[in-house]
Design a protein around this motif. Structure first.
Motif, PDB file in Angstrom:
ATOM      1  N   LYS A  33       5.549  -1.325  -0.057  1.00 59.64           N
ATOM      2  CA  LYS A  33       4.859  -0.162   0.511  1.00 59.64           C
ATOM      3  C   LYS A  33       4.424   0.789  -0.607  1.00 59.64           C
ATOM      4  CE  LYS A  33       5.601   3.566   3.922  1.00 59.64           C
ATOM      5  NZ  LYS A  33       5.776   4.755   3.100  1.00 59.64           N
ATOM      6  N   GLU A  40       0.502   1.532  -1.749  1.00 59.05           N
ATOM      7  CA  GLU A  40      -0.035   2.897  -1.681  1.00 59.05           C
ATOM      8  C   GLU A  40      -0.537   3.347  -3.051  1.00 59.05           C
ATOM      9  OE1 GLU A  40       2.747   4.483   2.049  1.00 59.05           O
ATOM     10  OE2 GLU A  40       3.231   5.086  -0.012  1.00 59.05           O
ATOM     11  N   GLU A  82      -2.103   5.545   2.552  1.00 59.62           N
ATOM     12  CA  GLU A  82      -0.950   5.333   3.439  1.00 59.62           C
ATOM     13  C   GLU A  82      -1.350   4.548   4.687  1.00 59.62           C
ATOM     14  OE1 GLU A  82       1.707   9.270   2.210  1.00 59.62           O
ATOM     15  OE2 GLU A  82       0.636   9.248   4.104  1.00 59.62           O
ATOM     16  N   THR A 127      -2.025   0.828   3.872  1.00 67.27           N
ATOM     17  CA  THR A 127      -0.760   0.166   3.548  1.00 67.27           C
ATOM     18  C   THR A 127       0.067  -0.097   4.800  1.00 67.27           C
ATOM     19  OG1 THR A 127      -0.718   1.127   1.337  1.00 67.27           O
ATOM     20  CG2 THR A 127       1.396   0.433   2.261  1.00 67.27           C
ATOM     21  N   LYS A 128       0.134   0.897   5.668  1.00 64.27           N
ATOM     22  CA  LYS A 128       0.878   0.776   6.922  1.00 64.27           C
ATOM     23  C   LYS A 128       0.376  -0.413   7.748  1.00 64.27           C
ATOM     24  CE  LYS A 128       1.706   4.063  10.694  1.00 64.27           C
ATOM     25  NZ  LYS A 128       1.420   5.452  11.125  1.00 64.27           N
ATOM     26  N   GLU A 176       2.562  -3.877   8.264  1.00 66.13           N
ATOM     27  CA  GLU A 176       3.020  -4.310   9.588  1.00 66.13           C
ATOM     28  C   GLU A 176       2.436  -5.676   9.936  1.00 66.13           C
ATOM     29  OE1 GLU A 176       3.598  -1.577  12.840  1.00 66.13           O
ATOM     30  OE2 GLU A 176       2.836  -3.074  14.268  1.00 66.13           O
TER      31      GLU A 176
END
Lengths: 344, 344
Positions: free
Chosen positions: A9, A13, A27, A30-31, A35
């Motif tokens: 993560k 980022e 962010e 990356t999220k 996931e």
């Protein structure tokens, strides 16, 4: 290789920020990639990171975070992603649809000027997390034959829906319109293996099991024949025609020329279930429905009947419990190469 | 036999009025059956008339026209058909969705307490006639195997969408979730012919081409495998779970016991395209999209690439130009039998 979730993560980022995205946008992407990777959909996870970076370097994807609302009304908005990262644009568009659904019960956001949006299921799933039903779809460059055609005529137009599902978590459906991906056909050709009948046609539109016909002008067939073709058209109209984005042959194949902008179109819909009656009753009912389906007599050799997204949900839970995610070597090598290039 | 449109219309209205429907409801069901017949979808046209009448006679379908709004909000309503004719209930529900869309841009109407709703495409098509996008879906009694199941687990849940299409008229998509209908399998068995692989599984869930396995506990497979199963579940949740209707195994097989009520669930959605931007631009764009798809290179032996609903639209236009509709002898004989019974 297994890598700590917190580590990948932070590294992702850092890369996206260094390349030029705002902290917030770095962010978001990356999220979504993380996931998607943890859900086991590795083809739409970090595998794409290096490609997104190279498109940003060559200008095919913008980094300015410019997200323009062309038109706004209580239940509907049309936005322009101004050719920023499709994932970031889509995340913001679905947030807007959810906001509208909270106010009016139903929110629809159409998007033009976007780019490859990754895993459709992520956005629909955002709705399920907000106790809403969600639908997400995107058009794409032509890849699939219309029924009767002997060439690529319509995109592989991903379509996704999601529902909260009580004790079962979420139902998340996410499909493209072909029976299989072009990558699978190409892999079988390399291995000298045939493809199942119904996957592809040759350059004259004849069904074939010869994988080598694909690279000689063959085309992917839609799943379920005309039924899949018709779904591809639904996505094309909702995501492309209505949004003002490029359509069919005008949609750019993003994985070919990184310097060309996409003008891909999407459609996001959120429906607030709390506004459609009694949420408690909905939960009981969706559980009952899934209880019954899962309790059905199983086919020989089948251990479990899954609902859409259940397998991916199990993989995600395993990653979260373990604190790590398994990223394949090729993907990690590409990430390391980007880091080295940017002195990270 | 060919029969004048005006004649069959008058005879159908007379029958339904005589059986006990209000004049308005008799007109609605006739309108829907007639258009469906003219579109060539004879399995959902007047073929059903005698069956609907027998359900009304035995009380499985009510005739009181009771259409109750359980819940109402600007963009959404939940209605109860109180087990009246599914077609009449659905027509009124879609009218309500269109009315809401005119006011707010998007209208959704959920229905419980309904019955077999005939051709899904009719209702979606009502939206296209009002310059709206339309979606119509219904759950149904279990007929299709969930992926991995060896028995009937979910309905053949029809799903339809429609869009206005400028010079092309309307795009109208209307599919059920199995690869084929049970009637086709039964016909092939009678003829001693095999079914294509992928249509059915036997009682243990094994794929088979032996049509006779179907009546020995076999099950229809969803189109596109898990992709079709997932669409069936989308319809089940939107039309069944959310509406408060019966779900999966609790939905009554209406063509078995005419005296039993259905409590079938539907969902209707209308989206006003005029509210989603510039209708002129939409028309130009939808025409451009269809121009391009229809101009694609054709497969060997193919003369024309169709869009969803085009074949049916051509049949309808032919009937209207001719002033007649071709109704098969069996269907006409059943209609005459009903007329004789009611002294018409």
């Amino acid at each position: 290789m297994k890598i700590a979730i917190s580590e990948i993560k932070a590294r992702s980022e850092r890369i996206f920020e260094k390349v030029g995205l705002s902290r917030g946008d770095a962010e978001i992407i990356t999220k979504v990639l993380l996931e998607t990777e943890m859900r086991g959909v590795f083809t739409h996870g970090f595998l794409r990171l290096a490609r997104y970076v190279s498109c940003m370097e060559s200008g095919g994807i913008k980094k300015d975070g410019n997200f323009t609302v062309d038109f706004d009304s209580p239940s509907w908005a049309a936005v322009n992603g101004n050719n920023n990262l499709g994932i970031v644009v889509s995340y913001k568009a679905m947030e807007l649809a959810i906001e509208k659904a909270k106010a009016t019960g139903i929110g629809i956001v159409n998007v033009r000027g976007s780019h490859h949006f990754g895993a459709a299921g992520y956005y629909a799933s955002m709705c399920a997390d907000a106790d809403m039903a969600g639908v997400a779809m995107s058009n794409g460059d032509i890849l699939v034959a219309a029924t009767g055609a002997a060439e690529k005529t319509i995109g592989n137009n991903p379509f996704s829906y999601a529902f909260p599902a009580g004790k079962y978590g979420k139902i998340v459906y996410d499909v493209a319109m072909s029976n299989t991906s072009d990558q699978k056909v190409i892999r079988l050709e390399k291995e000298g293996k045939p493809v199942p009948l119904g996957w592809i046609i040759d350059k004259d539109g004849n069904p074939t099991t010869d994988a080598s016909e694909y690279m000689k002008g063959g085309t992917l067939l839609p799943f379920g024949g005309y039924k899949g073709y018709g779904l591809a058209m639904m996505v094309e109209v909702f995501a492309g025609t209505l949004s003002g984005a490029a359509m069919t042959g005008d949609v750019h194949a993003w994985n070919q020329n990184p310097e060309v902008g996409g003008n891909v179109g999407h459609m996001f819909m959120a429906i607030d279930l709390a506004k459609l009656g009694d949420p408690k009753s909905y939960n009981d009912r969706v559980e009952k429905m899934l209880d019954e389906i899962k309790a059905a007599k199983k086919a020989t050799g089948v251990e479990k009947i899954y609902y859409p997204g259940e397998i991916e949900q199990e993989k995600l839970a395993k990653c979260l419990a373990d604190g790590t995610v398994d990223i394949n070597d090729e993907t990690m090598a590409a990430i390391v190469a980007v880091e080295e290039k940017y002195g990270l």
